[in-house]
Write a protein that holds these residues in place. Sequence first.
Motif, PDB file in Angstrom:
ATOM      1  N   ARG A  89      16.452 -45.195  80.494  1.00 23.36           N
ATOM      2  CA  ARG A  89      16.833 -46.447  79.845  1.00 23.36           C
ATOM      3  C   ARG A  89      15.981 -47.577  80.402  1.00 23.36           C
ATOM      4  NH1 ARG A  89      17.669 -49.715  76.310  1.00 23.36           N
ATOM      5  NH2 ARG A  89      19.301 -51.253  76.420  1.00 23.36           N
ATOM      6  N   VAL A  90      15.283 -48.268  79.522  1.00 18.43           N
ATOM      7  CA  VAL A  90      14.466 -49.405  79.940  1.00 18.43           C
ATOM      8  C   VAL A  90      15.373 -50.617  80.037  1.00 18.43           C
ATOM      9  CG1 VAL A  90      12.504 -50.868  79.353  1.00 18.43           C
ATOM     10  CG2 VAL A  90      12.457 -48.443  78.771  1.00 18.43           C
ATOM     11  N   ARG A  91      15.368 -51.264  81.187  1.00 16.48           N
ATOM     12  CA  ARG A  91      16.163 -52.474  81.355  1.00 16.48           C
ATOM     13  C   ARG A  91      15.352 -53.675  80.900  1.00 16.48           C
ATOM     14  NH1 ARG A  91      18.069 -51.634  87.413  1.00 16.48           N
ATOM     15  NH2 ARG A  91      16.054 -50.636  87.454  1.00 16.48           N
ATOM     16  N   GLY A 113      10.421 -42.015  73.773  1.00 19.71           N
ATOM     17  CA  GLY A 113      11.455 -41.169  74.351  1.00 19.71           C
ATOM     18  C   GLY A 113      12.469 -41.909  75.199  1.00 19.71           C
ATOM     19  N   LYS A 114      12.293 -43.199  75.378  1.00 22.41           N
ATOM     20  CA  LYS A 114      13.213 -44.001  76.192  1.00 22.41           C
ATOM     21  C   LYS A 114      14.139 -44.817  75.302  1.00 22.41           C
ATOM     22  CE  LYS A 114      10.855 -43.625  80.251  1.00 22.41           C
ATOM     23  NZ  LYS A 114      11.415 -42.984  81.394  1.00 22.41           N
ATOM     24  N   GLU A 115      15.328 -45.090  75.810  1.00 24.23           N
ATOM     25  CA  GLU A 115      16.244 -46.042  75.174  1.00 24.23           C
ATOM     26  C   GLU A 115      15.789 -47.425  75.611  1.00 24.23           C
ATOM     27  OE1 GLU A 115      19.160 -45.727  73.279  1.00 24.23           O
ATOM     28  OE2 GLU A 115      18.684 -43.619  73.029  1.00 24.23           O
ATOM     29  N   ALA A 116      15.579 -48.321  74.643  1.00 27.44           N
ATOM     30  CA  ALA A 116      15.037 -49.624  74.990  1.00 27.44           C
ATOM     31  C   ALA A 116      15.429 -50.669  73.962  1.00 27.44           C
ATOM     32  CB  ALA A 116      13.513 -49.547  75.076  1.00 27.44           C
ATOM     33  N   THR A 117      15.217 -51.919  74.344  1.00 32.01           N
ATOM     34  CA  THR A 117      15.321 -53.044  73.425  1.00 32.01           C
ATOM     35  C   THR A 117      13.918 -53.574  73.229  1.00 32.01           C
ATOM     36  OG1 THR A 117      17.554 -53.598  74.144  1.00 32.01           O
ATOM     37  CG2 THR A 117      16.302 -55.346  73.057  1.00 32.01           C
ATOM     38  N   ALA A 137      12.376 -59.524  90.253  1.00 26.60           N
ATOM     39  CA  ALA A 137      12.779 -58.433  89.357  1.00 26.60           C
ATOM     40  C   ALA A 137      12.589 -58.831  87.901  1.00 26.60           C
ATOM     41  CB  ALA A 137      14.238 -58.042  89.611  1.00 26.60           C
ATOM     42  N   ALA A 138      12.865 -60.100  87.596  1.00 24.99           N
ATOM     43  CA  ALA A 138      12.707 -60.564  86.215  1.00 24.99           C
ATOM     44  C   ALA A 138      11.239 -60.642  85.811  1.00 24.99           C
ATOM     45  CB  ALA A 138      13.370 -61.930  86.056  1.00 24.99           C
ATOM     46  N   CYS A 139      10.337 -60.748  86.771  1.00 26.04           N
ATOM     47  CA  CYS A 139       8.918 -60.894  86.479  1.00 26.04           C
ATOM     48  C   CYS A 139       8.152 -59.580  86.528  1.00 26.04           C
ATOM     49  CB  CYS A 139       8.285 -61.881  87.455  1.00 26.04           C
ATOM     50  SG  CYS A 139       8.944 -63.543  87.287  1.00 26.04           S
ATOM     51  N   LEU A 140       8.818 -58.481  86.841  1.00 28.33           N
ATOM     52  CA  LEU A 140       8.130 -57.199  86.908  1.00 28.33           C
ATOM     53  C   LEU A 140       7.567 -56.819  85.551  1.00 28.33           C
ATOM     54  CD1 LEU A 140      10.548 -55.021  89.065  1.00 28.33           C
ATOM     55  CD2 LEU A 140       8.311 -55.867  89.724  1.00 28.33           C
ATOM     56  N   PRO A 141       6.399 -56.209  85.508  1.00 23.36           N
ATOM     57  CA  PRO A 141       5.897 -55.694  84.231  1.00 23.36           C
ATOM     58  C   PRO A 141       6.864 -54.651  83.681  1.00 23.36           C
ATOM     59  CG  PRO A 141       4.227 -55.523  85.956  1.00 23.36           C
ATOM     60  CD  PRO A 141       5.509 -55.955  86.612  1.00 23.36           C
ATOM     61  N   PRO A 142       6.965 -54.520  82.354  1.00 21.04           N
ATOM     62  CA  PRO A 142       7.919 -53.575  81.763  1.00 21.04           C
ATOM     63  C   PRO A 142       7.777 -52.151  82.276  1.00 21.04           C
ATOM     64  CG  PRO A 142       7.004 -54.991  80.072  1.00 21.04           C
ATOM     65  CD  PRO A 142       6.266 -55.287  81.348  1.00 21.04           C
ATOM     66  N   THR A 143       6.563 -51.692  82.585  1.00 20.13           N
ATOM     67  CA  THR A 143       6.396 -50.326  83.058  1.00 20.13           C
ATOM     68  C   THR A 143       7.112 -50.111  84.376  1.00 20.13           C
ATOM     69  OG1 THR A 143       4.271 -50.950  84.007  1.00 20.13           O
ATOM     70  CG2 THR A 143       4.231 -49.860  81.866  1.00 20.13           C
ATOM     71  N   LEU A 144       7.110 -51.124  85.253  1.00 14.99           N
ATOM     72  CA  LEU A 144       7.800 -50.980  86.525  1.00 14.99           C
ATOM     73  C   LEU A 144       9.309 -50.989  86.329  1.00 14.99           C
ATOM     74  CD1 LEU A 144       5.617 -53.228  88.844  1.00 14.99           C
ATOM     75  CD2 LEU A 144       5.588 -50.756  88.608  1.00 14.99           C
ATOM     76  N   VAL A 145       9.803 -51.823  85.426  1.00 15.41           N
ATOM     77  CA  VAL A 145      11.229 -51.857  85.155  1.00 15.41           C
ATOM     78  C   VAL A 145      11.671 -50.531  84.550  1.00 15.41           C
ATOM     79  CG1 VAL A 145      13.044 -52.997  83.837  1.00 15.41           C
ATOM     80  CG2 VAL A 145      11.257 -54.354  84.896  1.00 15.41           C
ATOM     81  N   ALA A 146      10.867 -49.961  83.669  1.00 17.83           N
ATOM     82  CA  ALA A 146      11.215 -48.690  83.030  1.00 17.83           C
ATOM     83  C   ALA A 146      11.314 -47.585  84.063  1.00 17.83           C
ATOM     84  CB  ALA A 146      10.174 -48.330  81.977  1.00 17.83           C
ATOM     85  N   GLN A 147      10.400 -47.564  85.000  1.00 19.20           N
ATOM     86  CA  GLN A 147      10.444 -46.532  86.031  1.00 19.20           C
ATOM     87  C   GLN A 147      11.714 -46.654  86.853  1.00 19.20           C
ATOM     88  OE1 GLN A 147       6.797 -47.173  88.130  1.00 19.20           O
ATOM     89  NE2 GLN A 147       5.554 -46.215  86.550  1.00 19.20           N
ATOM     90  N   ALA A 148      12.143 -47.890  87.097  1.00 17.67           N
ATOM     91  CA  ALA A 148      13.339 -48.093  87.898  1.00 17.67           C
ATOM     92  C   ALA A 148      14.601 -47.701  87.138  1.00 17.67           C
ATOM     93  CB  ALA A 148      13.436 -49.561  88.334  1.00 17.67           C
ATOM     94  N   GLY A 149      14.551 -47.677  85.780  1.00 19.20           N
ATOM     95  CA  GLY A 149      15.743 -47.448  84.983  1.00 19.20           C
ATOM     96  C   GLY A 149      15.917 -46.040  84.466  1.00 19.20           C
TER      97      GLY A 149
END
Length: 131
Positions: free
Chosen positions: A30-32, A45-49, A15-27
């Motif tokens: 809100r981008v985790r 349009g997303k909440e992110a860090t 999960a920590a190694c997923l590309p950001p696009t995959l993490v964003a889809q899961a969240g």
Amino acid sequence: MNVRPFVVCLAALAAACLPPTLVAQAGGNRVRGEIPAIQAKEFIGKEATVCGVVDGSRFAENAEGQPTFLFMAGNFPAHQFSARIWGRDRAEFDPPPDQLVGKLVCVTGEIRTANGRPEIVVRNKRNLAVK
């Protein structure tokens, strides 16, 4: 040997190694996790860090709202991302935001566009971290 902790550890590592696009889809909206400044345009349009080295800054004291801009992934006008701090909020930051050039920072908020580039408006010091 207990295999269960090993499986849980591998799942957490994956999960920590997923590309950001995959993490964003899961969240959802809100981008985790943290995304690099160069990839911020993928998350409008997303909440992110968003994290990056501040390549330049500009305090536009004569402009409306007296914004301070932090430019990442390149310096103005070739930057790929900016963080904006309005003049009314500027005093809350120590050190002043224009002294962050060369430092790795993360800003949190909604990614919007300004002049065709992704940007986060940082409203308080809780939404800006120097790493």
